[in-house]
Design a protein around this motif. Structure first.
Motif, short mmCIF file in Angstrom:
data_model
loop_
_atom_site.label_atom_id
_atom_site.label_comp_id
_atom_site.label_asym_id
_atom_site.label_seq_id
_atom_site.Cartn_x
_atom_site.Cartn_y
_atom_site.Cartn_z
N VAL A 102 0.84 -1.21 0.00
CA VAL A 102 0.00 0.00 0.00
C VAL A 102 0.87 1.25 0.00
N GLU A 103 1.90 1.24 0.84
CA GLU A 103 2.79 2.41 0.93
C GLU A 103 3.60 2.57 -0.36
N ARG A 104 4.06 1.45 -0.91
CA ARG A 104 4.84 1.52 -2.16
C ARG A 104 4.01 2.15 -3.28
N LYS A 105 2.78 1.68 -3.43
CA LYS A 105 1.92 2.22 -4.50
C LYS A 105 1.57 3.68 -4.25
N ALA A 106 1.35 4.04 -2.98
CA ALA A 106 1.01 5.43 -2.65
C ALA A 106 2.18 6.36 -2.98
N LEU A 107 3.39 5.91 -2.70
CA LEU A 107 4.57 6.74 -3.00
C LEU A 107 4.78 6.87 -4.51
N ILE A 108 4.59 5.78 -5.23
CA ILE A 108 4.72 5.85 -6.70
C ILE A 108 3.64 6.76 -7.28
N ASP A 109 2.41 6.64 -6.77
CA ASP A 109 1.33 7.54 -7.21
C ASP A 109 1.70 9.00 -6.98
N GLU A 110 2.25 9.28 -5.80
CA GLU A 110 2.57 10.68 -5.50
C GLU A 110 3.71 11.17 -6.41
N LEU A 111 4.69 10.31 -6.64
CA LEU A 111 5.81 10.69 -7.52
C LEU A 111 5.32 10.93 -8.95
N PHE A 112 4.52 10.01 -9.47
CA PHE A 112 4.02 10.13 -10.84
C PHE A 112 3.09 11.35 -10.99
N GLY A 113 2.23 11.55 -9.99
CA GLY A 113 1.32 12.70 -10.02
C GLY A 113 2.09 14.02 -10.00
N TRP A 114 3.12 14.07 -9.15
CA TRP A 114 3.98 15.26 -9.11
C TRP A 114 4.61 15.51 -10.47
N TYR A 115 5.16 14.49 -11.09
CA TYR A 115 5.88 14.62 -12.37
C TYR A 115 4.97 15.18 -13.46
N GLN A 116 3.80 14.57 -13.62
CA GLN A 116 2.97 14.99 -14.77
C GLN A 116 2.34 16.36 -14.57
N ASN A 117 2.26 16.84 -13.32
CA ASN A 117 1.61 18.11 -13.06
C ASN A 117 2.55 19.24 -12.64
N THR A 118 3.86 19.04 -12.79
CA THR A 118 4.83 20.05 -12.38
C THR A 118 5.60 20.58 -13.58
N LYS A 119 5.78 21.88 -13.63
CA LYS A 119 6.59 22.44 -14.72
C LYS A 119 8.05 22.06 -14.49
N LEU A 120 8.59 21.30 -15.43
CA LEU A 120 9.95 20.75 -15.29
C LEU A 120 10.78 21.05 -16.53
N PRO A 121 12.11 21.16 -16.40
CA PRO A 121 12.90 20.97 -15.18
C PRO A 121 12.93 22.22 -14.30
N VAL A 122 13.16 21.97 -13.01
CA VAL A 122 13.30 23.05 -12.02
C VAL A 122 14.77 23.28 -11.71
N PHE A 123 15.50 22.20 -11.56
CA PHE A 123 16.90 22.27 -11.12
C PHE A 123 17.81 22.92 -12.16
N THR A 124 18.64 23.84 -11.69
CA THR A 124 19.67 24.42 -12.56
C THR A 124 21.03 24.11 -11.95
N PRO A 125 21.82 23.29 -12.61
CA PRO A 125 23.12 22.92 -12.04
C PRO A 125 24.10 24.09 -12.05
N GLU A 126 25.02 24.06 -11.10
CA GLU A 126 26.06 25.11 -11.09
C GLU A 126 26.96 24.98 -12.31
N LYS A 127 27.27 23.72 -12.63
CA LYS A 127 28.11 23.49 -13.81
C LYS A 127 27.38 22.53 -14.74
N PRO A 128 26.46 23.05 -15.57
CA PRO A 128 25.69 22.16 -16.44
C PRO A 128 26.55 21.56 -17.55
N PHE A 129 26.10 20.41 -18.08
CA PHE A 129 26.78 19.86 -19.25
C PHE A 129 26.66 20.84 -20.42
N PHE A 130 25.47 21.46 -20.52
CA PHE A 130 25.22 22.42 -21.59
C PHE A 130 24.52 23.64 -20.99
N GLN A 131 25.16 24.79 -21.08
CA GLN A 131 24.63 26.03 -20.50
C GLN A 131 23.46 26.53 -21.34
#
Lengths: 192, 192
Positions: free
Chosen positions: A60-89
């Motif tokens: 139950v916990e495993r599925k709930a965590l996967i649901d929350e992760l997948f729900g976050w992914y599809q409904n969040t404007k991504l990417p958010v993270f900006t690396p200090e030293k990106p592969f490509f600026q």
């Protein structure tokens, strides 16, 4: 897949040791490009789900965590993270994937960013998105191990509407999914 | 996912021993229902690809084997296997999934078999299909280790047509996939 899974499991290997130290993390390279370039499940989510499943045995916990992760992914404007030293600026747009699948997720981003799939910008987008998904997976795992329950998945109005007939208990009960919007609505699926 | 992966790796554990013996196969339960019921990549293929990737480190060979497995799955009338002692005794139709994704694969089968997703027939179909995919994965791995090259993927006329513009080297070069038919053609996608 490898990026998300290995970033979590190699940290555990360093801090906890076995059984994480001997886990063959490199096997997870297969999930790249929605598994070998087939554009199916986004590799970052395949890796996040695999890491959750390695660490959380309760179904139950495993599925709930996967649901929350997948729900976050599809409904969040991504990417958010900006690396200090990106592969490509690059100044990359953040776009809501509206799907957990690699192909529509990338295509939606490409439509807005107006670059080729084979561009350095797109590759950098997927690299940064891997960092975002690894971070979110760890946040959810940490919260779970601290005793906080996962937030139940909000299917949204459209998917709830579809599943009222097609889901469990509906008149048809003929499909399995937790998201219809990414594929079944005209704005995403019709050829111009 | 667990069914395909564990049936291969537990046999290796018995015959070869480590590192297969200590592999936490139970983690692969996460792929059920296209990962936790999201209907994304068919769990049997996620498990087959994971097993291939655990055993084949060469990138070109790994991708070629996954391509052949995925191509076989979407273009073969399944399930083929009939167990001597099935969980549920039924004469099930064999239907070409026309997709590597759980949701369209199951939906296509359900349309023909005229049962609910939650029926014993559908559950039995996925169980038998797991056996078929495990068998095909092992056949491909055995052939590879015996020195036979994987058969190159035949994209088919429709997908080749799409990718001539949208794939690598095309005018648009804006998508990643190896199969367009399961989602993008009206017979499968439009609501009745």
């Amino acid at each position: 897949m490898y990026g998300v899974f290995a970033s979590i499991v190699t940290q555990l290997a360093g801090k906890v040791g076995e059984p994480y130290k001997s886990f063959p993390c490199e096997m997870m390279v297969y999930g790249e490009g929605g598994v070998a370039g087939w554009g199916a499940l986004c590799g970052t989510l395949n890796g996040g789900a695999a890491a959750i499943s390695l660490l959380v045995q309760n179904e139950v916990e495993r599925k709930a965590l996967i649901d929350e992760l997948f729900g976050w992914y599809q409904n969040t404007k991504l990417p958010v993270f900006t690396p200090e030293k990106p592969f490509f600026q690059a100044d990359l747009p953040a776009v809501k994937p509206d799907s957990v699948l690699c192909h529509p997720s990338v295509s939606t981003w490409i439509k807005q960013s107006k670059v080729s799939f084979y561009s350095k910008e797109r590759k950098e987008r997927c690299t940064r998105l891997s960092a975002d998904t690894a971070r979110r997976t760890v946040e959810l795992l940490n919260a779970s191990f601290a005793g906080t329950s996962a937030t139940p998945l909000n299917l949204g109005e459209k998917t709830s509407g579809c599943l009222s007939c097609h889901g469990k208990g509906g008149v048809k009960a003929d499909v399995l999914t937790k998201s219809c919007t990414g594929c079944h609505f005209p704005s995403n699926i019709q050829h111009p």
